[in-house]
Design an enzyme around this catalytic site. Structure first.
Site, PDB file in Angstrom:
ATOM      1  N   LYS A  92       0.810  -1.226   0.000  1.00 31.42           N
ATOM      2  CA  LYS A  92       0.000   0.000   0.000  1.00 31.42           C
ATOM      3  C   LYS A  92       0.842   1.276   0.000  1.00 31.42           C
ATOM      4  O   LYS A  92       0.463   2.276  -0.592  1.00 31.42           O
ATOM      5  CB  LYS A  92      -0.969   0.006   1.193  1.00 31.42           C
ATOM      6  CG  LYS A  92      -2.082  -1.020   1.031  1.00 31.42           C
ATOM      7  CD  LYS A  92      -3.062  -0.981   2.178  1.00 31.42           C
ATOM      8  CE  LYS A  92      -4.025  -2.145   2.075  1.00 31.42           C
ATOM      9  NZ  LYS A  92      -5.001  -2.193   3.154  1.00 31.42           N
ATOM     10  N   TYR A 144      -9.985 -10.764   9.403  1.00 31.53           N
ATOM     11  CA  TYR A 144     -11.152 -11.638   9.266  1.00 31.53           C
ATOM     12  C   TYR A 144     -10.659 -13.049   8.976  1.00 31.53           C
ATOM     13  O   TYR A 144      -9.545 -13.247   8.482  1.00 31.53           O
ATOM     14  CB  TYR A 144     -12.086 -11.157   8.140  1.00 31.53           C
ATOM     15  CG  TYR A 144     -11.363 -10.921   6.848  1.00 31.53           C
ATOM     16  CD1 TYR A 144     -10.812  -9.671   6.566  1.00 31.53           C
ATOM     17  CD2 TYR A 144     -11.162 -11.952   5.934  1.00 31.53           C
ATOM     18  CE1 TYR A 144     -10.106  -9.463   5.408  1.00 31.53           C
ATOM     19  CE2 TYR A 144     -10.461 -11.747   4.761  1.00 31.53           C
ATOM     20  CZ  TYR A 144      -9.933 -10.492   4.505  1.00 31.53           C
ATOM     21  OH  TYR A 144      -9.219 -10.281   3.359  1.00 31.53           O
TER      22      TYR A 144
HETATM   23  P1  NDP Z   1       1.039  -3.271   9.626  1.00 35.19           P
HETATM   24  O1  NDP Z   1       2.071  -4.343   9.461  1.00 35.19           O
HETATM   25  O2  NDP Z   1       1.230  -1.976   8.931  1.00 35.19           O
HETATM   26  O3  NDP Z   1       0.903  -2.920  11.195  1.00 35.19           O
HETATM   27  C1  NDP Z   1       0.796  -3.942  12.123  1.00 35.19           C
HETATM   28  C2  NDP Z   1       0.498  -3.379  13.506  1.00 35.19           C
HETATM   29  O4  NDP Z   1       0.236  -4.489  14.373  1.00 35.19           O
HETATM   30  C3  NDP Z   1       1.634  -2.588  14.138  1.00 35.19           C
HETATM   31  O5  NDP Z   1       1.081  -1.523  14.894  1.00 35.19           O
HETATM   32  C4  NDP Z   1       2.299  -3.623  15.064  1.00 35.19           C
HETATM   33  O6  NDP Z   1       2.920  -3.057  16.198  1.00 35.19           O
HETATM   34  C5  NDP Z   1       1.085  -4.382  15.532  1.00 35.19           C
HETATM   35  N1  NDP Z   1       1.334  -5.767  15.981  1.00 35.19           N
HETATM   36  C6  NDP Z   1       1.727  -6.819  15.229  1.00 35.19           C
HETATM   37  N2  NDP Z   1       1.786  -7.940  15.985  1.00 35.19           N
HETATM   38  C7  NDP Z   1       1.416  -7.578  17.240  1.00 35.19           C
HETATM   39  C8  NDP Z   1       1.276  -8.290  18.464  1.00 35.19           C
HETATM   40  N3  NDP Z   1       1.519  -9.596  18.539  1.00 35.19           N
HETATM   41  N4  NDP Z   1       0.849  -7.605  19.559  1.00 35.19           N
HETATM   42  C9  NDP Z   1       0.595  -6.273  19.491  1.00 35.19           C
HETATM   43  N5  NDP Z   1       0.721  -5.543  18.347  1.00 35.19           N
HETATM   44  C10 NDP Z   1       1.123  -6.195  17.238  1.00 35.19           C
HETATM   45  O7  NDP Z   1      -0.341  -3.980   9.225  1.00 35.19           O
HETATM   46  P2  NDP Z   1      -1.657  -3.251   8.652  1.00 35.19           P
HETATM   47  O8  NDP Z   1      -1.871  -2.041   9.459  1.00 35.19           O
HETATM   48  O9  NDP Z   1      -1.560  -3.117   7.183  1.00 35.19           O
HETATM   49  O10 NDP Z   1      -2.802  -4.353   8.925  1.00 35.19           O
HETATM   50  C11 NDP Z   1      -3.292  -4.567  10.239  1.00 35.19           C
HETATM   51  C12 NDP Z   1      -4.479  -5.544  10.194  1.00 35.19           C
HETATM   52  O11 NDP Z   1      -5.582  -4.967   9.506  1.00 35.19           O
HETATM   53  C13 NDP Z   1      -4.169  -6.861   9.459  1.00 35.19           C
HETATM   54  O12 NDP Z   1      -4.752  -7.911  10.205  1.00 35.19           O
HETATM   55  C14 NDP Z   1      -4.876  -6.696   8.129  1.00 35.19           C
HETATM   56  O13 NDP Z   1      -5.255  -7.952   7.575  1.00 35.19           O
HETATM   57  C15 NDP Z   1      -6.105  -5.890   8.553  1.00 35.19           C
HETATM   58  N6  NDP Z   1      -6.754  -5.139   7.460  1.00 35.19           N
HETATM   59  C16 NDP Z   1      -8.048  -5.454   7.119  1.00 35.19           C
HETATM   60  C17 NDP Z   1      -8.710  -4.777   6.125  1.00 35.19           C
HETATM   61  C18 NDP Z   1     -10.133  -5.149   5.783  1.00 35.19           C
HETATM   62  O14 NDP Z   1     -10.634  -4.716   4.732  1.00 35.19           O
HETATM   63  N7  NDP Z   1     -10.822  -5.909   6.618  1.00 35.19           N
HETATM   64  C19 NDP Z   1      -8.068  -3.673   5.375  1.00 35.19           C
HETATM   65  C20 NDP Z   1      -6.716  -3.383   5.846  1.00 35.19           C
HETATM   66  C21 NDP Z   1      -6.091  -4.110   6.833  1.00 35.19           C
HETATM   67  P3  NDP Z   1       4.436  -2.468  16.116  1.00 35.19           P
HETATM   68  O15 NDP Z   1       4.314  -1.132  15.467  1.00 35.19           O
HETATM   69  O16 NDP Z   1       4.858  -2.388  17.510  1.00 35.19           O
HETATM   70  O17 NDP Z   1       5.218  -3.453  15.302  1.00 35.19           O
END
Ligand code: NDP
Length: 278
Positions: free
Chosen positions: A68, A220
Site C-alpha cells: 500500500k 477476518y
Molecule cells: P502493519 O504491518 O502496517 O501494522 C501492524 C500493527 O500491528 C503494528 O502496529 C504492530 O505493532 C502491531 N502488531 C503486530 N503484531 C502484534 C502483536 N503480537 N501484539 C501487538 N501488536 C502487534 O499492518 P496493517 O496495518 O496493514 O494491517 C493490520 C491488520 O488490519 C491486518 O490484520 C490486516 O489484515 C487488517 N486489514 C483489514 C482490512 C479489511 O478490509 N478488513 C483492510 C486493511 C487491513 P508495532 O508497530 O509495535 O510493530
C-alpha cells in the site's frame, strides 16, 4: 485482442484473497462486463508489474499487504483521503493515462460500523490497537464521525506518538502503550494490529470495554479471531471481524472504477454464510 476491462489485486501472499470473488459478485449484480484477478507481486517487483499492467490497458488495481505504501508512492496524483493515509489500496488509470491513487479502507470500515450494524460513534470513546498502515487509513474517517476522542495504543509507542501528531488537526487524539490502558474504558475497541493473523491478542487489561461497548477486528477469518472471542468474553454488544469492511472497501473501489455502487448487504451475507459452512 482482449477488450474486456481488466482489474486485479496485487499483494503477497495473495492466494487466499476474497477480492476476485467479491468483484465478480459485484459485476454480476450490476451487469458490468469486467475481469478481476489476484496476482502475487513482491515489493521488489511492484513498480515494473504495475507499469506493465497499465501499459497493457489494465483499468484499475487494488494493492494489499505489503504494497500500500509503494502504491502511494507510485501514483501520479492522490485523493485527499489517500494523501492523509499515506497508503493507497486503489489505483485507477485516468483518461489522460495518469494513475490516480485512492484509499477506500477508512470509508469501508466506517460504512460497516455505521450503516451495517449500525453504531453511532458521536461523542464516544474509541480505542485503536496498532499504529500500522491500516490504523493510518481509518483515523481521519473515524474522527469525521465526531467521537469524544480516539486513543491509539501500540507496542512501539513512538509510532503511535508520531501518528497522533500527524492527525492532531483533525480531532482529539491520544497515544499510549498497553501498560497504561489499565483503569481506562472505551465504547469501541478496534483491533488494527496484525496480531490476529498469528492467533495472538495484544495485552489488554480487564474492564477495558465500557458497558454496551463494541469490538471490531480489522482482520477476518473463517473462525472467530482471538480478538473477536475476547470481545464476546467482555460481553460486547457487537464483536465483529473485518469481513464487512473488506466488502465495503471493495464496493468503494468498484464505484471509483465503474461509477456504480453495488449493494453490499447480500454479498456480506453470502460470504458470511459460506465461511460458516466451512
Ligand atoms: P502493519 O504491518 O502496517 O501494522 C501492524 C500493527 O500491528 C503494528 O502496529 C504492530 O505493532 C502491531 N502488531 C503486530 N503484531 C502484534 C502483536 N503480537 N501484539 C501487538 N501488536 C502487534 O499492518 P496493517 O496495518 O496493514 O494491517 C493490520 C491488520 O488490519 C491486518 O490484520 C490486516 O489484515 C487488517 N486489514 C483489514 C482490512 C479489511 O478490509 N478488513 C483492510 C486493511 C487491513 P508495532 O508497530 O509495535 O510493530
Amino acid at each position: 485482442m482482449n477488450t474486456i476491462d481488466r482489474y486485479a489485486v496485487f499483494g503477497q501472499p495473495i492466494n487466499h484473497s476474497k477480492s476476485p470473488r467479491i468483484h465478480s459478485l459485484f459485476a454480476e449484480q450490476t451487469g458490468q462486463s469486467m475481469q478481476y484477478v489476484a496476482q502475487e507481486v513482491s515489493s521488489a517487483a511492484f513498480d515494473t508489474t504495475v507499469k506493465r499492467f497499465f501499459d497493457e490497458n489494465g483499468k484499475g488495481l487494488n494493492c494489499t499487504v505489503p504494497l500500500k505504501e509503494l502504491a502511494w508512492q507510485y501514483a501520479d496524483s492522490l485523493t485527499e483521503r489517500a494523501r492523509q493515509a499515506k497508503a493507497v489500496n486503489t489505483l485507477s488509470r485516468q483518461a489522460d493515462g495518469s494513475i490516480l491513487g485512492d484509499n477506500t479502507d477508512g470509508i469501508g470500515l466506517v460504512n460497516d460500523l455505521t450503516l451495517n450494524h449500525p453504531l453511532n460513534l458521536a461523542g464516544k470513546r474509541i480505542l485503536i490497537l496498532g499504529a500500522g498502515g491500516a490504523s493510518r487509513g481509518i483515523i481521519a474517517p473515524l474522527l469525521a464521525l465526531l467521537p469524544d476522542q480516539i486513543t491509539i495504543a501500540n507496542r512501539t509507542i513512538s509510532k503511535a506518538e508520531a501518528m497522533i501528531l500527524e492527525f492532531a488537526d483533525l480531532g482529539c487524539l491520544q497515544s499510549t502503550d498497553y501498560a497504561k490502558l489499565t483503569g481506562q474504558s472505551f465504547d469501541l475497541i478496534i483491533n488494527a494490529t496484525s496480531a490476529s493473523l498469528s492467533g495472538e491478542l495484544p495485552p489488554l487489561p480487564p474492564n477495558l470495554l465500557a458497558t454496551a461497548g463494541s469490538c471490531y477486528d480489522l482482520a477476518y477469518a473463517n473462525q472467530p479471531t482471538a480478538f473477536v472471542r475476547w470481545g464476546h468474553a467482555q460481553n460486547a454488544l457487537h464483536s465483529l471481524d473485518g469481513l464487512g469492511m473488506l466488502v465495503e472497501q471493495a464496493a468503494q473501489a468498484f464505484f471509483v472504477w465503474r461509477g456504480i455502487l453495488p449493494h453490499t448487504a447480500p454479498i456480506i451475507a453470502l460470504l458470511d454464510s459460506e465461511r460458516k459452512a466451512n
